[in-house]
Scaffold this motif. Structure first.
Motif, PDB file in Angstrom:
ATOM      1  N   GLY A 109       0.784  -1.348  -0.230  1.00 58.44           N
ATOM      2  CA  GLY A 109       0.125   0.035   0.107  1.00 58.44           C
ATOM      3  C   GLY A 109       0.694   1.216   0.062  1.00 58.44           C
ATOM      4  O   GLY A 109       0.512   2.159  -0.682  1.00 58.44           O
ATOM      5  N   ALA A 110       1.933   1.237   0.759  1.00 58.72           N
ATOM      6  CA  ALA A 110       2.846   2.453   0.905  1.00 58.72           C
ATOM      7  C   ALA A 110       3.526   2.779  -0.465  1.00 58.72           C
ATOM      8  O   ALA A 110       3.652   3.886  -1.100  1.00 58.72           O
ATOM      9  N   LEU A 111       3.989   1.717  -1.059  1.00 58.11           N
ATOM     10  CA  LEU A 111       4.568   1.768  -2.419  1.00 58.11           C
ATOM     11  C   LEU A 111       3.820   2.266  -3.529  1.00 58.11           C
ATOM     12  O   LEU A 111       3.961   2.804  -4.356  1.00 58.11           O
ATOM     13  N   ARG A 112       2.601   1.738  -3.402  1.00 57.91           N
ATOM     14  CA  ARG A 112       1.480   2.232  -4.687  1.00 57.91           C
ATOM     15  C   ARG A 112       1.216   3.685  -4.055  1.00 57.91           C
ATOM     16  O   ARG A 112       0.805   4.411  -5.075  1.00 57.91           O
ATOM     17  N   HIS A 113       0.924   4.133  -2.872  1.00 62.80           N
ATOM     18  CA  HIS A 113       0.730   5.605  -2.592  1.00 62.80           C
ATOM     19  C   HIS A 113       2.029   6.390  -2.991  1.00 62.80           C
ATOM     20  O   HIS A 113       1.640   7.351  -3.694  1.00 62.80           O
ATOM     21  N   ILE A 114       3.115   5.964  -2.954  1.00 59.86           N
ATOM     22  CA  ILE A 114       4.208   6.683  -3.211  1.00 59.86           C
ATOM     23  C   ILE A 114       4.191   6.750  -4.677  1.00 59.86           C
ATOM     24  O   ILE A 114       4.357   7.966  -5.377  1.00 59.86           O
ATOM     25  N   GLY A 115       3.940   5.617  -5.474  1.00 63.77           N
ATOM     26  CA  GLY A 115       4.043   5.766  -6.904  1.00 63.77           C
ATOM     27  C   GLY A 115       2.992   6.681  -7.342  1.00 63.77           C
ATOM     28  O   GLY A 115       3.035   7.418  -8.336  1.00 63.77           O
ATOM     29  N   ALA A 116       1.887   6.726  -6.915  1.00 66.52           N
ATOM     30  CA  ALA A 116       0.691   7.637  -7.242  1.00 66.52           C
ATOM     31  C   ALA A 116       1.021   9.088  -7.065  1.00 66.52           C
ATOM     32  O   ALA A 116       0.718  10.009  -7.915  1.00 66.52           O
ATOM     33  N   ARG A 117       1.727   9.134  -5.859  1.00 67.58           N
ATOM     34  CA  ARG A 117       2.183  10.553  -5.619  1.00 67.58           C
ATOM     35  C   ARG A 117       3.173  11.270  -6.816  1.00 67.58           C
ATOM     36  O   ARG A 117       3.363  12.449  -7.090  1.00 67.58           O
ATOM     37  N   LEU A 118       4.281  10.215  -6.982  1.00 70.23           N
ATOM     38  CA  LEU A 118       5.203  10.480  -8.156  1.00 70.23           C
ATOM     39  C   LEU A 118       4.624  10.768  -9.637  1.00 70.23           C
ATOM     40  O   LEU A 118       4.849  11.610 -10.224  1.00 70.23           O
ATOM     41  N   ALA A 119       3.409  10.084  -9.878  1.00 72.42           N
ATOM     42  CA  ALA A 119       2.875  10.041 -11.233  1.00 72.42           C
ATOM     43  C   ALA A 119       2.350  11.276 -11.049  1.00 72.42           C
ATOM     44  O   ALA A 119       2.378  12.143 -12.005  1.00 72.42           O
ATOM     45  N   CYS A 120       1.595  11.987 -10.048  1.00 73.06           N
ATOM     46  CA  CYS A 120       0.894  13.028 -10.047  1.00 73.06           C
ATOM     47  C   CYS A 120       1.661  14.273 -10.132  1.00 73.06           C
ATOM     48  O   CYS A 120       1.567  15.203 -10.915  1.00 73.06           O
ATOM     49  N   LEU A 121       2.986  14.262  -9.453  1.00 69.03           N
ATOM     50  CA  LEU A 121       3.913  15.094  -9.497  1.00 69.03           C
ATOM     51  C   LEU A 121       4.477  15.094 -10.899  1.00 69.03           C
ATOM     52  O   LEU A 121       4.765  16.428 -11.559  1.00 69.03           O
ATOM     53  N   ALA A 122       4.731  14.187 -11.556  1.00 65.96           N
ATOM     54  CA  ALA A 122       5.377  14.141 -12.932  1.00 65.96           C
ATOM     55  C   ALA A 122       4.326  14.850 -13.748  1.00 65.96           C
ATOM     56  O   ALA A 122       4.682  15.540 -14.738  1.00 65.96           O
TER      57      ALA A 122
END
Length: 55
Positions: free
Chosen positions: A35-48
């Motif tokens: 869950g933490a990795l998916r959350h971080i991935g979603a944040r990075l995608a939003c930032l990108a």
């Protein structure tokens, strides 16, 4: 004919050993890590996307 009295073997063969059940702590920690990795991935995608669309 004589029958030989055999004592049962006390050693277990590796192919007959049942796999140990996964402990609940391992399952919970794996779920939290996923869950933490998916959350971080979603944040990075939003930032990108935000950086890509900036003017």
């Amino acid at each position: 004919m004589s029958k030989k009295n055999r004592t049962p073997s006390t050693t277990t063969h590796p192919d007959h050993v049942a796999p140990a059940p996964a402990s609940w702590r391992r399952l919970v920690s794996g779920a939290l890590l996923t869950g933490a990795l998916r959350h971080i991935g979603a944040r990075l995608a939003c930032l990108a996307v935000t950086w890509w669309q900036h003017d």
